[in-house]
Design an enzyme around this catalytic site. Structure first.
Site, PDB file in Angstrom:
ATOM      1  N   ASP A  88       0.853  -1.189   0.000  1.00  0.00           N
ATOM      2  CA  ASP A  88       0.000   0.000   0.000  1.00  0.00           C
ATOM      3  C   ASP A  88       0.889   1.240   0.000  1.00  0.00           C
ATOM      4  O   ASP A  88       1.757   1.375   0.873  1.00  0.00           O
ATOM      5  CB  ASP A  88      -0.870  -0.058   1.262  1.00  0.00           C
ATOM      6  CG  ASP A  88      -1.896   1.059   1.318  1.00  0.00           C
ATOM      7  OD1 ASP A  88      -1.658   2.153   0.761  1.00  0.00           O
ATOM      8  OD2 ASP A  88      -2.941   0.837   1.961  1.00  0.00           O
ATOM      9  N   GLY A 113      -9.322   5.133  -5.516  1.00  0.00           N
ATOM     10  CA  GLY A 113      -8.024   4.481  -5.685  1.00  0.00           C
ATOM     11  C   GLY A 113      -6.949   5.056  -4.775  1.00  0.00           C
ATOM     12  O   GLY A 113      -7.177   5.288  -3.583  1.00  0.00           O
ATOM     13  N   ASP A 140      -5.631   7.986  -4.752  1.00  0.00           N
ATOM     14  CA  ASP A 140      -5.992   9.334  -4.312  1.00  0.00           C
ATOM     15  C   ASP A 140      -6.833   9.285  -3.034  1.00  0.00           C
ATOM     16  O   ASP A 140      -6.542   9.986  -2.046  1.00  0.00           O
ATOM     17  CB  ASP A 140      -6.787   9.983  -5.463  1.00  0.00           C
ATOM     18  CG  ASP A 140      -6.786  11.492  -5.419  1.00  0.00           C
ATOM     19  OD1 ASP A 140      -6.057  12.070  -4.591  1.00  0.00           O
ATOM     20  OD2 ASP A 140      -7.517  12.098  -6.223  1.00  0.00           O
ATOM     21  N   SER A 192      -2.226   5.699 -13.722  1.00  0.00           N
ATOM     22  CA  SER A 192      -3.171   5.508 -14.847  1.00  0.00           C
ATOM     23  C   SER A 192      -3.679   4.083 -15.022  1.00  0.00           C
ATOM     24  O   SER A 192      -4.483   3.841 -15.934  1.00  0.00           O
ATOM     25  CB  SER A 192      -2.587   5.975 -16.199  1.00  0.00           C
ATOM     26  OG  SER A 192      -2.560   7.380 -16.294  1.00  0.00           O
ATOM     27  N   GLY A 224      -5.529   2.264 -12.965  1.00  0.00           N
ATOM     28  CA  GLY A 224      -6.770   1.934 -12.256  1.00  0.00           C
ATOM     29  C   GLY A 224      -7.962   2.442 -13.037  1.00  0.00           C
ATOM     30  O   GLY A 224      -8.259   1.944 -14.126  1.00  0.00           O
ATOM     31  N   VAL A 225      -8.598   3.453 -12.488  1.00  0.00           N
ATOM     32  CA  VAL A 225      -9.759   4.069 -13.124  1.00  0.00           C
ATOM     33  C   VAL A 225      -9.431   4.544 -14.545  1.00  0.00           C
ATOM     34  O   VAL A 225     -10.297   4.535 -15.420  1.00  0.00           O
ATOM     35  CB  VAL A 225     -10.249   5.255 -12.247  1.00  0.00           C
ATOM     36  CG1 VAL A 225     -11.365   6.036 -12.927  1.00  0.00           C
ATOM     37  CG2 VAL A 225     -10.728   4.746 -10.906  1.00  0.00           C
ATOM     38  N   TYR A 226      -8.181   4.927 -14.777  1.00  0.00           N
ATOM     39  CA  TYR A 226      -7.800   5.451 -16.099  1.00  0.00           C
ATOM     40  C   TYR A 226      -7.435   4.354 -17.109  1.00  0.00           C
ATOM     41  O   TYR A 226      -7.103   4.650 -18.263  1.00  0.00           O
ATOM     42  CB  TYR A 226      -6.670   6.482 -15.970  1.00  0.00           C
ATOM     43  CG  TYR A 226      -7.120   7.813 -15.385  1.00  0.00           C
ATOM     44  CD1 TYR A 226      -8.452   8.051 -15.044  1.00  0.00           C
ATOM     45  CD2 TYR A 226      -6.211   8.853 -15.168  1.00  0.00           C
ATOM     46  CE1 TYR A 226      -8.859   9.266 -14.513  1.00  0.00           C
ATOM     47  CE2 TYR A 226      -6.614  10.077 -14.647  1.00  0.00           C
ATOM     48  CZ  TYR A 226      -7.935  10.274 -14.315  1.00  0.00           C
ATOM     49  OH  TYR A 226      -8.332  11.481 -13.792  1.00  0.00           O
TER      50      TYR A 226
HETATM   51  P1  ADP Z   1      -5.589   6.228 -12.027  1.00  0.00           P
HETATM   52  O1  ADP Z   1      -6.814   7.101 -11.886  1.00  0.00           O
HETATM   53  O2  ADP Z   1      -4.338   7.023 -12.383  1.00  0.00           O
HETATM   54  O3  ADP Z   1      -5.829   5.055 -12.919  1.00  0.00           O
HETATM   55  P2  ADP Z   1      -5.961   4.663  -9.550  1.00  0.00           P
HETATM   56  O4  ADP Z   1      -5.729   5.176  -8.189  1.00  0.00           O
HETATM   57  O5  ADP Z   1      -7.372   4.371  -9.957  1.00  0.00           O
HETATM   58  O6  ADP Z   1      -5.267   5.745 -10.544  1.00  0.00           O
HETATM   59  O7  ADP Z   1      -5.088   3.344  -9.781  1.00  0.00           O
HETATM   60  C1  ADP Z   1      -3.707   3.306 -10.026  1.00  0.00           C
HETATM   61  C2  ADP Z   1      -3.141   1.971  -9.574  1.00  0.00           C
HETATM   62  O8  ADP Z   1      -2.936   2.002  -8.160  1.00  0.00           O
HETATM   63  C3  ADP Z   1      -4.023   0.764  -9.850  1.00  0.00           C
HETATM   64  O9  ADP Z   1      -3.201  -0.270 -10.360  1.00  0.00           O
HETATM   65  C4  ADP Z   1      -4.573   0.409  -8.466  1.00  0.00           C
HETATM   66  O10 ADP Z   1      -4.797  -1.002  -8.339  1.00  0.00           O
HETATM   67  C5  ADP Z   1      -3.456   0.827  -7.566  1.00  0.00           C
HETATM   68  N1  ADP Z   1      -3.818   1.167  -6.167  1.00  0.00           N
HETATM   69  C6  ADP Z   1      -5.032   1.448  -5.647  1.00  0.00           C
HETATM   70  N2  ADP Z   1      -4.927   1.737  -4.322  1.00  0.00           N
HETATM   71  C7  ADP Z   1      -3.604   1.653  -4.007  1.00  0.00           C
HETATM   72  C8  ADP Z   1      -2.829   1.822  -2.808  1.00  0.00           C
HETATM   73  N3  ADP Z   1      -3.408   2.156  -1.646  1.00  0.00           N
HETATM   74  N4  ADP Z   1      -1.472   1.652  -2.883  1.00  0.00           N
HETATM   75  C9  ADP Z   1      -0.874   1.332  -4.053  1.00  0.00           C
HETATM   76  N5  ADP Z   1      -1.537   1.155  -5.206  1.00  0.00           N
HETATM   77  C10 ADP Z   1      -2.887   1.302  -5.187  1.00  0.00           C
END
Ligand code: ADP
Length: 174
Positions: free
Chosen positions: A10, A32, A34, A126, A128-130
């Protein structure tokens, strides 16, 4: 030379000088990474983000740019917010967007070096949601960080699940 390391875990738990946030242009929180950073870091981060919106970035942080705030209650000293591009399934469009994803890493390292940070933790921006495909995101992330030669000791990629970790490990071994 930057040492590139991988961790399964994490991003909010990393003991580093700076953690990078996969933010959105509004800088006012989201899901995510953020969401996790704002939840664990507390309100001081959002307060600084709001100040940035009121001053330097009234129209939001541009894609590919990076800006630092306090890390609040996180173990890190700073959060560096960067905005990744949203994946496009159109090949020509993805090729245009790839430099912006690279820019997230190089700009974050530039900001980190400017602050005097020696160790920086990155999420897979980028992916995750992106929706950027993990393998291509890993390629861009690792290539960009490897090419960066500023005063950073460690760039740590923090992968949230073992599938993402394995993709990064495979790329790093090349
Ligand atoms: P984006 O909007 O840039 O795609 P996200 O936050 O939705 O960003 O996701 C980016 C990546 O971070 C994804 O692979 C997601 O699985 C991962 N992720 C989500 N939460 C955490 C966390 N607490 N620590 C590390 N990685 C995370």
């Amino acid at each position: 030379m930057v040492a590139v390391t991988l961790v399964l875990g994490d991003i909010t738990e990393q003991q580093v000088d700076a953690v990078v946030n996969a933010a959105n242009s509004e800088l006012l929180g989201g899901g995510g990474v953020d969401g996790a950073i704002h939840r664990r870091g507390g309100p001081a981060i959002l307060a600084e983000c709001r100040r940035l919106r009121d001053t330097e970035y009234p129209r939001g942080l541009p894609t590919g740019a990076a800006v630092a705030t306090t890390a609040g209650e996180l173990p890190a000293r700073w959060v560096i917010h960067t905005v990744g591009p949203v994946w496009s399934a159109r090949g020509d469009r993805a090729a245009q967007l790839a430099p912006l994803l690279a820019s997230c890493y190089s700009e974050s390292l530039r900001v980190a070096a400017g602050l005097g940070a020696r160790t920086v933790a990155f999420p897979a921006v980028s992916t995750g949601v992106y929706r950027w495909p993990m393998d291509d995101a890993a390629r861009i992330a690792i290539e960009t960080v490897r090419e960066y030669s500023a005063d950073i000791d460690e760039a740590r990629f923090v992968l949230f699940d073992s599938a993402a970790y394995d993709v990064f490990a495979e790329r790093l071994a090349r």
